[in-house]
Design an enzyme around this catalytic site. Sequence first.
Site, PDB file in Angstrom:
ATOM      1  N   GLY A   1       8.888  -6.528  -2.471  1.00 49.66           N
ATOM      2  CA  GLY A   1       8.485  -5.637  -0.923  1.00 49.66           C
ATOM      3  C   GLY A   1       7.958  -6.727   0.047  1.00 49.66           C
ATOM      4  O   GLY A   1       7.740  -7.947  -0.180  1.00 49.66           O
ATOM      5  N   GLN A   2       7.483  -6.017   0.879  1.00 56.68           N
ATOM      6  CA  GLN A   2       6.894  -6.983   2.001  1.00 56.68           C
ATOM      7  C   GLN A   2       5.770  -7.617   2.005  1.00 56.68           C
ATOM      8  O   GLN A   2       5.455  -8.726   2.343  1.00 56.68           O
ATOM      9  CB  GLN A   2       7.090  -6.285   3.515  1.00 56.68           C
ATOM     10  CG  GLN A   2       6.568  -4.799   3.313  1.00 56.68           C
ATOM     11  CD  GLN A   2       6.354  -4.461   4.965  1.00 56.68           C
ATOM     12  OE1 GLN A   2       6.602  -5.218   5.932  1.00 56.68           O
ATOM     13  NE2 GLN A   2       6.033  -3.163   4.905  1.00 56.68           N
ATOM     14  N   ILE A   3       4.705  -7.018   1.284  1.00 54.92           N
ATOM     15  CA  ILE A   3       3.236  -7.505   1.291  1.00 54.92           C
ATOM     16  C   ILE A   3       3.474  -8.913   0.057  1.00 54.92           C
ATOM     17  O   ILE A   3       3.103  -9.870   0.378  1.00 54.92           O
ATOM     18  CB  ILE A   3       2.481  -6.644   0.292  1.00 54.92           C
ATOM     19  CG1 ILE A   3       2.016  -5.467   1.498  1.00 54.92           C
ATOM     20  CG2 ILE A   3       1.114  -7.275  -0.122  1.00 54.92           C
ATOM     21  CD1 ILE A   3       1.078  -4.323   1.188  1.00 54.92           C
TER      22      ILE A   3
ATOM     23  N   HIS B   1      -9.973   3.805   0.427  1.00 59.18           N
ATOM     24  CA  HIS B   1      -8.853   3.078   1.413  1.00 59.18           C
ATOM     25  C   HIS B   1      -7.960   4.343   2.049  1.00 59.18           C
ATOM     26  O   HIS B   1      -6.976   4.250   1.605  1.00 59.18           O
ATOM     27  CB  HIS B   1      -8.085   1.994   0.617  1.00 59.18           C
ATOM     28  CG  HIS B   1      -6.969   1.473   1.607  1.00 59.18           C
ATOM     29  ND1 HIS B   1      -7.386   0.620   2.421  1.00 59.18           N
ATOM     30  CD2 HIS B   1      -5.796   1.705   1.320  1.00 59.18           C
ATOM     31  CE1 HIS B   1      -6.206   0.231   3.260  1.00 59.18           C
ATOM     32  NE2 HIS B   1      -5.434   0.907   2.673  1.00 59.18           N
TER      33      HIS B   1
ATOM     34  N   ASP C   1      -9.604  -3.700   5.089  1.00 55.56           N
ATOM     35  CA  ASP C   1     -10.506  -2.920   6.066  1.00 55.56           C
ATOM     36  C   ASP C   1     -11.760  -3.738   6.400  1.00 55.56           C
ATOM     37  O   ASP C   1     -12.105  -3.671   7.438  1.00 55.56           O
ATOM     38  CB  ASP C   1     -11.016  -1.671   5.077  1.00 55.56           C
ATOM     39  CG  ASP C   1      -9.774  -1.050   4.678  1.00 55.56           C
ATOM     40  OD1 ASP C   1      -8.978  -0.272   5.355  1.00 55.56           O
ATOM     41  OD2 ASP C   1      -9.608  -1.167   3.412  1.00 55.56           O
TER      42      ASP C   1
ATOM     43  N   THR D   1      -3.318  -2.450  -5.023  1.00 50.34           N
ATOM     44  CA  THR D   1      -3.235  -2.548  -3.623  1.00 50.34           C
ATOM     45  C   THR D   1      -2.314  -1.258  -3.210  1.00 50.34           C
ATOM     46  O   THR D   1      -2.613  -0.665  -2.059  1.00 50.34           O
ATOM     47  CB  THR D   1      -2.472  -3.720  -3.210  1.00 50.34           C
ATOM     48  OG1 THR D   1      -3.346  -4.771  -3.445  1.00 50.34           O
ATOM     49  CG2 THR D   1      -2.116  -3.966  -1.520  1.00 50.34           C
ATOM     50  N   GLY D   2      -1.350  -0.943  -3.865  1.00 49.70           N
ATOM     51  CA  GLY D   2      -0.659  -0.058  -3.874  1.00 49.70           C
ATOM     52  C   GLY D   2      -1.230   1.368  -3.706  1.00 49.70           C
ATOM     53  O   GLY D   2      -2.037   1.826  -4.263  1.00 49.70           O
TER      54      GLY D   2
ATOM     55  N   ASN E   1       2.813   8.114  -7.871  1.00 49.53           N
ATOM     56  CA  ASN E   1       2.077   6.954  -8.191  1.00 49.53           C
ATOM     57  C   ASN E   1       1.374   7.099  -9.212  1.00 49.53           C
ATOM     58  O   ASN E   1       1.185   6.048  -9.822  1.00 49.53           O
ATOM     59  CB  ASN E   1       1.459   6.531  -6.595  1.00 49.53           C
ATOM     60  CG  ASN E   1       2.650   6.009  -5.707  1.00 49.53           C
ATOM     61  OD1 ASN E   1       3.287   5.143  -6.164  1.00 49.53           O
ATOM     62  ND2 ASN E   1       2.467   6.520  -4.557  1.00 49.53           N
TER      63      ASN E   1
ATOM     64  N   GLN F   1       1.454   1.555 -16.112  1.00 49.41           N
ATOM     65  CA  GLN F   1       1.273   0.220 -15.994  1.00 49.41           C
ATOM     66  C   GLN F   1      -0.129  -0.034 -16.673  1.00 49.41           C
ATOM     67  O   GLN F   1      -0.614  -1.207 -17.127  1.00 49.41           O
ATOM     68  CB  GLN F   1       1.079  -0.145 -14.309  1.00 49.41           C
ATOM     69  CG  GLN F   1       2.631  -0.198 -13.894  1.00 49.41           C
ATOM     70  CD  GLN F   1       2.698  -0.731 -12.526  1.00 49.41           C
ATOM     71  OE1 GLN F   1       1.814  -1.342 -11.907  1.00 49.41           O
ATOM     72  NE2 GLN F   1       3.926  -0.732 -11.918  1.00 49.41           N
TER      73      GLN F   1
HETATM   74  P1  NAX Z   1       7.382  -2.225   0.350  1.00 54.31           P
HETATM   75  O1  NAX Z   1       8.012  -0.543   0.299  1.00 54.31           O
HETATM   76  O2  NAX Z   1       8.044  -3.171   1.185  1.00 54.31           O
HETATM   77  O3  NAX Z   1       7.333  -2.793  -1.329  1.00 54.31           O
HETATM   78  C1  NAX Z   1       7.053  -1.978  -2.343  1.00 54.31           C
HETATM   79  C2  NAX Z   1       7.962  -2.440  -3.464  1.00 54.31           C
HETATM   80  O4  NAX Z   1       7.264  -1.977  -4.665  1.00 54.31           O
HETATM   81  C3  NAX Z   1       9.476  -2.015  -3.513  1.00 54.31           C
HETATM   82  O5  NAX Z   1      10.295  -3.201  -3.746  1.00 54.31           O
HETATM   83  C4  NAX Z   1       9.422  -1.198  -4.620  1.00 54.31           C
HETATM   84  O6  NAX Z   1      10.869  -1.506  -5.100  1.00 54.31           O
HETATM   85  C5  NAX Z   1       8.501  -1.568  -5.515  1.00 54.31           C
HETATM   86  N1  NAX Z   1       8.180  -0.775  -6.544  1.00 54.31           N
HETATM   87  C6  NAX Z   1       8.058   0.721  -6.350  1.00 54.31           C
HETATM   88  N2  NAX Z   1       7.867   1.202  -7.536  1.00 54.31           N
HETATM   89  C7  NAX Z   1       7.457   0.314  -8.490  1.00 54.31           C
HETATM   90  C8  NAX Z   1       7.038   0.075  -9.771  1.00 54.31           C
HETATM   91  N3  NAX Z   1       6.993   1.158 -10.384  1.00 54.31           N
HETATM   92  N4  NAX Z   1       7.001  -1.166 -10.483  1.00 54.31           N
HETATM   93  C9  NAX Z   1       7.276  -2.243  -9.670  1.00 54.31           C
HETATM   94  N5  NAX Z   1       7.721  -2.113  -8.387  1.00 54.31           N
HETATM   95  C10 NAX Z   1       7.720  -1.060  -7.688  1.00 54.31           C
HETATM   96  O7  NAX Z   1       5.873  -1.711   0.418  1.00 54.31           O
HETATM   97  P2  NAX Z   1       4.562  -2.653   0.824  1.00 54.31           P
HETATM   98  O8  NAX Z   1       4.529  -2.800   2.372  1.00 54.31           O
HETATM   99  O9  NAX Z   1       4.892  -4.096   0.338  1.00 54.31           O
HETATM  100  O10 NAX Z   1       3.349  -1.971   0.340  1.00 54.31           O
HETATM  101  C11 NAX Z   1       3.156  -1.932  -0.923  1.00 54.31           C
HETATM  102  C12 NAX Z   1       1.637  -0.866  -1.037  1.00 54.31           C
HETATM  103  O11 NAX Z   1       0.841  -1.535  -0.494  1.00 54.31           O
HETATM  104  C13 NAX Z   1       2.304   0.388  -0.478  1.00 54.31           C
HETATM  105  O12 NAX Z   1       1.737   1.579  -1.373  1.00 54.31           O
HETATM  106  C14 NAX Z   1       1.254   0.246   0.740  1.00 54.31           C
HETATM  107  O13 NAX Z   1       0.934   1.763   1.168  1.00 54.31           O
HETATM  108  C15 NAX Z   1      -0.060  -0.141   0.346  1.00 54.31           C
HETATM  109  N6  NAX Z   1      -0.906  -0.835   1.139  1.00 54.31           N
HETATM  110  C16 NAX Z   1      -1.986  -0.926   0.769  1.00 54.31           C
HETATM  111  C17 NAX Z   1      -3.270  -1.563   1.567  1.00 54.31           C
HETATM  112  C18 NAX Z   1      -4.583  -1.723   0.991  1.00 54.31           C
HETATM  113  O14 NAX Z   1      -5.250  -2.286   1.803  1.00 54.31           O
HETATM  114  N7  NAX Z   1      -5.027  -1.426  -0.050  1.00 54.31           N
HETATM  115  C19 NAX Z   1      -2.578  -2.373   2.879  1.00 54.31           C
HETATM  116  C20 NAX Z   1      -1.338  -2.373   3.047  1.00 54.31           C
HETATM  117  C21 NAX Z   1      -0.361  -1.336   2.415  1.00 54.31           C
HETATM  118  O15 NAX Z   1      -0.440  -0.374   3.496  1.00 54.31           O
END
Ligand code: NAX
Length: 327
Positions: free
Chosen positions: A14-16, A189, A161, A131-132, A107, A114
């Site tokens: 993913g992007q993060i 969050h 934040d 983070t997710g 989720n 996990q």
């Molecule tokens: P992306 O959609 O780019 O990447 C997420 C990746 O997770 C994907 O590649 C997907 O295939 C993978 N994935 C999904 N389910 C999975 C599992 N069961 N096991 C392993 N991999 C799995 O999202 P991204 O922009 O990287 O963001 C990831 C998460 O961070 C999102 O839930 C987003 O809402 C959350 N965030 C949290 C923040 C915080 O401050 N706590 C801020 C940034 C972000 O919004």
Amino acid sequence: MKTPVKIAVTGAAGQISYSLLFRLASGELLGPDQPMIFHLLETPQALALGALNGVVMELNDCAYPLLHKIVTTDDPDVAFKDVDYAFLIGASPRKPGMERKDLLAINAQIFSVQGQALSKVASRDVKVLVTGNPANTNALIAISNAPDLRPENFSAMMMLDHKRATFQLADKCGVLSNDIKNIIIWGNHSAGQYPDLHHAKVKGQDALSLVEWDWFVDKFIPTVQQRGAVVIQAVGRSSAASAANAALNLMRNWVFGTDEGNWISMAVPSDGSYGIEKDLVYSFPVEIKNGEISIVQGLEISDFSREKMRKSEAELKEEREAVKHLL
Ligand code: NAX
């Protein structure tokens, strides 16, 4: 040469993660003499598409001297085997038409599995940063499903934040971010969080003596609360580089401790401090020494703050209620 540490990253394609992995491999977390092994977890679909493979190729093409090995898998038991650090980033995104409770449920399922795997196979001292989203409740679920780890092994990320708030105040006061201390983000969050300046200092002076109350209430609080949504509007995707930066920075604080006289905001299992119900993962001001996290005690809480803290607590209770079958 030190023994390599094992670092798990979920959602590794993913992007993060794309912003995080290269910084980790370069030694930004643990320093220039600590080798590491990456355990990268993705979904079977992402593995089949080859997206993670591409990331691995790029990591290899950097020839990082500290990166000794990369394991890729869709099996949490493999991903978390003996890991010292776990960045739980992967989560299911909200899709059009999906209700908040549907997202919570999907989720919750991921984080219960996990949590169980971490409990079974991770190092007993593992530091797990969720983070997710919804990060606080996902962390609560992971804790509840990890009977053989301590709740203190887990936290959820509020550092983004905290940094957003730090910048807003520094910008308003025309100082550098390092001149700001003791900001607090309380609660969840989400847009229901409470960014608090009552204890914040700007070059040692009380922040609230330097900014207008109206700015604090009508500008600062909503700007920090809404920042994630505004970034999405501007760039069409959620914060990635800033989220990765916050995750790295938070973990560094956890490992090496917080700076003397300053604190950070971190969502941790509530111990009842400030009247916040136990069994919630709630963001408090914390100090960290030798890897031990302690919630800063004895801060005076105004009625204004108390109401906002309670509101965020109520939101977390609602989230907990929605996933109680997994706790
Ligand atoms: P992306 O959609 O780019 O990447 C997420 C990746 O997770 C994907 O590649 C997907 O295939 C993978 N994935 C999904 N389910 C999975 C599992 N069961 N096991 C392993 N991999 C799995 O999202 P991204 O922009 O990287 O963001 C990831 C998460 O961070 C999102 O839930 C987003 O809402 C959350 N965030 C949290 C923040 C915080 O401050 N706590 C801020 C940034 C972000 O919004």
